[in-house]
Design an enzyme around this catalytic site. Structure first.
Site, PDB file in Angstrom:
ATOM      1  CD1 TRP A 280      -3.149  -1.021   0.490  1.00 48.18           C
ATOM      2  CD2 TRP A 280      -1.825  -2.424   1.630  1.00 48.18           C
ATOM      3  NE1 TRP A 280      -3.791  -2.230   0.581  1.00 48.18           N
ATOM      4  CE2 TRP A 280      -3.008  -3.114   1.270  1.00 48.18           C
ATOM      5  CE3 TRP A 280      -0.836  -3.114   2.343  1.00 48.18           C
ATOM      6  CZ2 TRP A 280      -3.244  -4.431   1.593  1.00 48.18           C
ATOM      7  CZ3 TRP A 280      -1.063  -4.435   2.672  1.00 48.18           C
ATOM      8  CH2 TRP A 280      -2.256  -5.085   2.293  1.00 48.18           C
TER       9      TRP A 280
ATOM     10  CG  HIS B 151      -6.599  -1.313   3.310  1.00 52.91           C
ATOM     11  ND1 HIS B 151      -6.026  -2.550   3.313  1.00 52.91           N
ATOM     12  CD2 HIS B 151      -6.171  -0.715   4.461  1.00 52.91           C
ATOM     13  CE1 HIS B 151      -5.278  -2.704   4.400  1.00 52.91           C
ATOM     14  NE2 HIS B 151      -5.362  -1.610   5.100  1.00 52.91           N
TER      15      HIS B 151
ATOM     16  NE  ARG C  59      -4.813   1.458  -1.940  1.00 55.12           N
ATOM     17  CZ  ARG C  59      -5.179   0.235  -2.288  1.00 55.12           C
ATOM     18  NH1 ARG C  59      -4.688  -0.303  -3.400  1.00 55.12           N
ATOM     19  NH2 ARG C  59      -6.018  -0.454  -1.543  1.00 55.12           N
TER      20      ARG C  59
ATOM     21  CD  GLN D  87     -10.224  -0.794  -0.679  1.00 57.76           C
ATOM     22  OE1 GLN D  87     -10.258  -0.884   0.553  1.00 57.76           O
ATOM     23  NE2 GLN D  87      -9.274  -1.330  -1.416  1.00 57.76           N
TER      24      GLN D  87
ATOM     25  CB  VAL E 278      -7.275 -13.091   4.456  1.00 55.26           C
ATOM     26  CG1 VAL E 278      -8.372 -12.116   4.814  1.00 55.26           C
ATOM     27  CG2 VAL E 278      -6.484 -12.617   3.261  1.00 55.26           C
TER      28      VAL E 278
ATOM     29  CB  ALA F 112     -12.293  -9.924   5.566  1.00 56.12           C
TER      30      ALA F 112
HETATM   31  N1  PHE Z   1      -7.751  -4.381   1.811  1.00 58.96           N
HETATM   32  C1  PHE Z   1      -7.310  -5.127   0.638  1.00 58.96           C
HETATM   33  C2  PHE Z   1      -6.785  -4.116  -0.393  1.00 58.96           C
HETATM   34  O1  PHE Z   1      -7.099  -2.960  -0.316  1.00 58.96           O
HETATM   35  C3  PHE Z   1      -8.432  -5.957   0.052  1.00 58.96           C
HETATM   36  C4  PHE Z   1      -8.881  -7.061   0.962  1.00 58.96           C
HETATM   37  C5  PHE Z   1      -9.865  -6.863   1.907  1.00 58.96           C
HETATM   38  C6  PHE Z   1      -8.303  -8.326   0.854  1.00 58.96           C
HETATM   39  C7  PHE Z   1     -10.275  -7.906   2.727  1.00 58.96           C
HETATM   40  C8  PHE Z   1      -8.702  -9.367   1.665  1.00 58.96           C
HETATM   41  C9  PHE Z   1      -9.691  -9.146   2.619  1.00 58.96           C
HETATM   42  O2  PHE Z   1      -6.050  -4.453  -1.282  1.00 58.96           O
END
Ligand code: PHE
Length: 350
Positions: free
Chosen positions: A160, A181, A207, A221, A264, A318
């Site tokens: 990120w 995010h 970002r 998002q 995750v 998630a």
């Molecule tokens: N937060 C991640 C992103 O911005 C996306 C994501 C959310 C992936 C939840 C897995 C679970 O790239």
């Protein structure tokens, strides 16, 4: 004596009303009013002169003059109305205004395509029992990274590109940033409640990124989070498959592939079959037949532990959907920069 005195007033009244009948403009009316009823007007002078008369004369002349005054005032009002009406009529005739023409439509705004799409996405998840919550755009490093199993100095932070806020705390750290995010809301929500948790979080993210056709430095998002006893990967797939069918169409096929996100395990990326070529392979899907639409996965045990949930009791999934991305796929928009260029030719299409 009384008769003598009333005649000039009668004469004055007749003359005044005759002149009034000949007025044809607001200016002429005003001139007339000043010359008869004004402070130095003829009738006013008569009334003023009464004080030098005998009480008898005062009574008779006074009464006649007052009657005349009322008559002049009433007629003035009537004449004013008539003159105004005549003016409007002649204007209508002269300018040929067609009062039956429809008026100019006043421009009305509309919801931005990202807002519409975000609402549509949330509504789909709401229909599956998810609650919509929101969180801060200026976030602590703790929620954006640490609580998501991304400690300081861990290379995963490079996933990120981060805009840090120019704020230094008492330890000399800069712990504040524009969230990269919506995932920081995972810990924020779980800290505040006990399972079961089922939420979606729409929101703006930022970002430090060079822009091109598929990347913007600001984006929307929608985060999804479901935690309870006995939640499995099958729940994740079923929920997201149903979402894809509702949003992109009943015929949609979906594909899950392994992907890595520190928060995750296992992690996945979800794709739908390309709407343009129905999976044949075309420039829009770079010849693969599939288009990636989100990251997802089972919530990492360390994330659950971090908020005090026992990972041997609770599990969850998630996901994170890019809203502009979803809108682009659904409407065939070829450049993400259209969303923030404020070009009405683009915006009016939604
Ligand atoms: N937060 C991640 C992103 O911005 C996306 C994501 C959310 C992936 C939840 C897995 C679970 O790239």
């Amino acid at each position: 004596m009384a008769g003598d005195a009333s005649n000039p007033i009668e004469e004055l009244k007749t003359r005044a009303l005759e002149e009034l009948g000949a007025t044809d403009s607001a200016e002429a009316l005003e001139e007339w009013r000043v010359s008869y009823l004004g402070r130095r007007g003829e009738l006013t002078q008569v009334l003023r002169g009464l004080s030098s008369r005998s009480p008898d004369e005062r009574r008779t002349i006074g009464a006649a003059a007052n009657d005349a005054k009322t008559a002049l005032e009433e007629n003035l009002e009537l004449r004013e109305r008539a003159v105004k009406e005549a003016e409007v009529n002649s204007q209508l005739a002269g300018d040929a205004i067609d009062v039956t023409l429809p008026g100019w439509p006043s421009p009305s705004g509309g919801l931005h395509p990202t807002t519409r799409t975000a609402r549509e996405l949330c509504a789909i998840f709401a229909s599956m029992g998810f609650q919509v919550v929101e969180g801060p755009e200026v976030e602590w490093e703790h929620y954006n990274f640490d609580s998501l199993n991304i400690p300081r100095h861990h290379p995963a932070r490079d996933m990120w590109d981060t805009l840090w806020i120019d704020y230094t705390d008492e330890n000399g750290d800069r712990p504040m940033l524009l969230r990269t995010h919506t995932s920081p809301m995972q810990a924020r929500v779980m800290e505040k409640r006990e399972p079961p948790v089922r939420v979606v979080v729409p929101g703006k993210c930022y970002r430090y990124e060079a822009t091109d056709a598929t990347h913007e430095w600001q984006l929307f998002q929608i985060e999804g989070l479901a935690v309870d006893k006995g939640i499995t990967f099958a729940d994740l797939k079923g929920t997201l498959y149903e979402f894809a069918r509702q949003f992109f169409g009943q015929e949609r096929r979906v594909r899950f592939r392994c992907d890595y996100f520190p928060f995750v395990e296992p992690g996945a990326e979800m794709a739908i079959d390309c709407f343009a070529c129905a999976g044949e392979g075309c420039p829009i899907c770079s010849g693969t037949g599939w288009i990636e639409i989100m990251g997802a996965g089972m919530v990492h045990p360390k994330v659950l532990e971090g908020v005090g949930y026992d990972p041997s009791v609770y599990t969850g999934f998630a996901f994170g959907i890019g809203v502009e991305r979803a809108a682009m796929l659904k409407h065939g928009i070829e450049d993400i920069r259209h969303f923030y260029s404020n070009d009405l030719r683009f915006l009016r299409q939604f």
